[in-house]
Structure formats: C-alpha cells, structure tokens
Write a protein that holds these residues in place. Structure first.
Motif, mmCIF file in Angstrom:
data_model
loop_
_atom_site.group_PDB
_atom_site.id
_atom_site.type_symbol
_atom_site.label_atom_id
_atom_site.label_comp_id
_atom_site.label_asym_id
_atom_site.label_seq_id
_atom_site.Cartn_x
_atom_site.Cartn_y
_atom_site.Cartn_z
ATOM 1 N N GLU A 139 1.028 -1.062 0.178
ATOM 2 C CA GLU A 139 0.036 -0.315 -0.037
ATOM 3 C C GLU A 139 0.688 0.839 -0.052
ATOM 4 O O GLU A 139 0.158 2.009 -0.687
ATOM 5 C CB GLU A 139 -0.731 -0.213 1.334
ATOM 6 C CG GLU A 139 -2.261 -0.660 1.459
ATOM 7 C CD GLU A 139 -2.542 -1.369 2.297
ATOM 8 O OE1 GLU A 139 -2.828 -0.105 3.763
ATOM 9 O OE2 GLU A 139 -3.374 -2.373 2.465
ATOM 10 N N GLY A 156 1.688 2.175 -3.399
ATOM 11 C CA GLY A 156 1.013 2.272 -4.222
ATOM 12 C C GLY A 156 0.661 1.193 -5.388
ATOM 13 O O GLY A 156 -0.048 1.009 -5.884
ATOM 14 N N ALA A 178 -2.136 -2.525 -5.165
ATOM 15 C CA ALA A 178 -3.507 -3.223 -4.516
ATOM 16 C C ALA A 178 -3.323 -4.709 -4.079
ATOM 17 O O ALA A 178 -1.870 -4.693 -5.055
ATOM 18 C CB ALA A 178 -4.380 -3.020 -4.756
ATOM 19 N N ASP A 229 1.924 2.913 -13.872
ATOM 20 C CA ASP A 229 0.757 3.029 -12.969
ATOM 21 C C ASP A 229 -0.567 3.222 -13.501
ATOM 22 O O ASP A 229 -0.843 4.195 -13.706
ATOM 23 C CB ASP A 229 1.626 4.013 -12.212
ATOM 24 C CG ASP A 229 0.897 4.745 -10.880
ATOM 25 O OD1 ASP A 229 -0.230 3.720 -10.466
ATOM 26 O OD2 ASP A 229 1.114 5.595 -10.163
ATOM 27 N N ALA A 240 -3.792 1.940 -9.265
ATOM 28 C CA ALA A 240 -3.302 0.231 -7.844
ATOM 29 C C ALA A 240 -2.961 -0.261 -8.714
ATOM 30 O O ALA A 240 -4.343 -1.717 -8.345
ATOM 31 C CB ALA A 240 -4.337 0.747 -6.663
ATOM 32 N N THR A 297 -2.566 -4.645 -8.874
ATOM 33 C CA THR A 297 -3.266 -5.358 -8.269
ATOM 34 C C THR A 297 -1.847 -6.479 -7.921
ATOM 35 O O THR A 297 -2.012 -7.629 -8.747
ATOM 36 C CB THR A 297 -4.836 -6.091 -8.352
ATOM 37 O OG1 THR A 297 -5.464 -4.838 -8.425
ATOM 38 C CG2 THR A 297 -4.695 -6.860 -7.605
ATOM 39 N N SER A 318 -7.570 -6.319 -0.798
ATOM 40 C CA SER A 318 -6.779 -4.426 0.177
ATOM 41 C C SER A 318 -8.141 -3.682 0.024
ATOM 42 O O SER A 318 -9.296 -3.632 -0.935
ATOM 43 C CB SER A 318 -5.887 -3.763 -1.045
ATOM 44 O OG SER A 318 -6.997 -3.894 -2.549
ATOM 45 N N TYR A 348 -9.640 -0.500 -1.320
ATOM 46 C CA TYR A 348 -9.531 0.185 -2.154
ATOM 47 C C TYR A 348 -9.583 -0.799 -3.524
ATOM 48 O O TYR A 348 -8.612 -2.001 -3.484
ATOM 49 C CB TYR A 348 -8.594 1.094 -2.126
ATOM 50 C CG TYR A 348 -7.508 1.035 -1.987
ATOM 51 C CD1 TYR A 348 -6.036 1.017 -3.563
ATOM 52 C CD2 TYR A 348 -6.934 0.986 -1.402
ATOM 53 C CE1 TYR A 348 -4.867 0.500 -3.243
ATOM 54 C CE2 TYR A 348 -4.934 0.936 -0.619
ATOM 55 C CZ TYR A 348 -4.423 0.529 -1.574
ATOM 56 O OH TYR A 348 -3.506 0.096 -2.077
ATOM 57 N N GLY A 380 -8.417 -2.407 -6.915
ATOM 58 C CA GLY A 380 -7.039 -2.164 -7.604
ATOM 59 C C GLY A 380 -7.466 -2.089 -9.015
ATOM 60 O O GLY A 380 -8.967 -2.184 -9.476
#
Length: 286
Positions: A68, A71, A73, A101, A104, A106, A126, A128, A130
């Motif tokens: 995390e 950056g 997931a 990037d 996020a 995974t 995670s 949030y 991904g």
C-alpha cells in the motif's frame, strides 16, 4: 438579354472554378497548421512506472503495508486467508518487475500458515479497488564499451611486467558485527513469531509518532486512514509477538486512538482492539 447571359456563362464558370480551388487550398493549409507540432513543444510524458517490492517471506500484516505504501493494491488467493500472522509464500508479478502506474496495480499474493493463531477477521482484498497489471518489461542493460585490441608485442611486455611485479597481500575482510538482539529484548516468547526488526523504530516510538501525526492532520482522507490503520496494526501485531515494550506501546496507541476519535471521528474500534491486545500482553508478561 438571353444572348448576353449565354456569352457570359463560360466566364462565370471559370471564375467559380478558380474560387473553388482557392478555398480548397486555404482549407488544406489551415488543416496542416492545426496538426503541425510547434517547434520547442515538450515531448509527450510517458506514463509513470512502479517497481514491485519483494514481500515474499514477510508476515502478511507487514507485506500488505509495504504494498500500500508503494502504490499497489493486493489480492489473496489460495486456501490460506489474509490473517495478520500468516506469511507470504509467493507473489505475482515477481519482485523487481516494472509495471505501469494504472492507479493501483493489483499484486496477487499466496499465503502460508504459521503456528501463530489466526485472530480477527481475514483481509483477502485491499481496502480500495485495484487496477490491472501492465508490465513494462525488464530494465534495459547498457552494453559495455568494446575493449580495444592490444597492440602487437603487448603480450610479451605484459608477461615481462608480471614476472617483475611485486606480490601484494590480499586485504583482510572484516565482517561487520551483527546487531545484538539484547538491544530490544523480547517481553515474552511466541512460537515461530518473527523477530523484531531492529532497523525499524521501536513499538513505543511508532505509537508516539502516530499520535503526533494525527494531531498534525486535522482532516482525514482515504490515504491518511490507510496509514493510520497500517501503523496501528503494526503496533498491535508486534506487541502480540512479544516485541520490546509492547505493553507501553499499546498504552501510547490507545492515546492515539482517542486523538483520532476527537479529530477524525474514527478510532473507537481500533481502541477496542488495542485494549484487548494490552490485556493479552500484560497477562503474558506477569
């Protein structure tokens, strides 16, 4: 009148053709100006990339925090679920892989059980959403410069120099002393629990820093809440592992939870978790 119009029609047709060609030329020129790249314009910016960290062998509570913070997931697959004390058996993509990037990216994680009990609720996804993995590929390796060919007769001169050169004793390599485990003696022993990482700040210091950090940020957001929960879990898990001054750290952490409740309106559940851990630690220390 009809005769005059008939005699002027060829001229009018020629004028119309000329005007049509002129307007077409102007339109093409304008299109070229619109699509042309002005001189000195900056080159298009490439999408940022991320490097997959190595979390294999780490306790899951620390591994997910590393992902995390960099950056990523994460998603747990397999029969072993995302309990804090379980260890990372494998990860996909492999450590060191460069990916785009996408928001996020995974990382898929496979865990293995340890002798430490699985407590609380597992986290297999995670907190949030991904995004997909888009691999950039291996880093480019710059080829070494070619070695120039030796001039004729250089081999003989080199041989003569070797025979006459004095012998130089190889330097002694002294291994650095390992950090003494007595710097932070464990409060109690837990079977197969990971040792406290001495290159990290101690649990009491981490809890104190967290409290000051909450005071410095009067408004919460998603990133700050994730940071708070990660640091909170680190202290609670380390104290349950029997790390140095765990009880003291938990008391400091409970104070940080109260600060979070006053300033952010969250932290009540975290305080209950810290209080239960404090009761467990104090019972084992006695």
């Amino acid at each position: 009148m009809a005769l005059r119009i008939a005699t002027r029609l060829p001229r009018l047709a020629i004028v119309g053709v000329v005007l049509l060609l002129a307007s077409a030329t102007l339109a093409v020129g304008a299109a070229k100006k619109l699509t042309a790249v002005p001189k000195g314009a900056p080159a298009p910016v490439a999408a940022p990339i991320l490097v997959v960290p190595d979390i294999t062998g780490q306790a899951f509570v620390f591994a997910k925090g590393s992902l995390e913070d960099t950056g990523f997931a994460w998603h747990v697959t397999g029969s072993v679920h995302g309990y804090a004390a379980n260890k990372v058996a494998s990860q996909t993509p492999a450590p060191g892989t460069t990916v785009r990037d996408t928001g996020a990216p995974t990382i898929t994680v496979v865990l293995s059980r340890t002798s430490y009990p699985e407590q609380g609720e597992p986290e297999d996804v995670s907190p949030y959403i991904g995004t997909s993995i888009e691999s950039v590929g291996l880093a480019k390796v710059t080829p070494a410069a070619p070695i120039p060919a030796a001039p004729k007769g250089a081999e003989k001169n080199a041989t003569a120099k070797k025979t006459s050169a004095p012998k130089i004793a190889a330097p002694k390599i002294v291994a650095p002393k390992a950090a003494a485990s007595t710097d932070r003696p464990a409060a109690f022993a837990v079977a197969n629990a990971p040792s406290e990482p001495l290159n990290e700040m101690s649990l009491p210091q981490r809890a104190h820093v967290l409290s000051a950090w909450i005071n410095a940020h009067p408004r919460p957001n998603a990133a700050r809440v994730r940071h708070f929960l990660y640091q909170h879990t680190w202290v609670v898990t380390g104290a349950r592992f029997g790390w140095w001054h765990g009880a003291e750290a938990l008391r400091e952490l409970i104070a940080a939870d109260r600060v979070a409740q006053q300033r952010w309106g969250i932290g009540r559940k975290s305080e209950l978790v810290a209080r239960r851990a404090l009761a467990e630690v104090e019972a084992r220390v006695k």
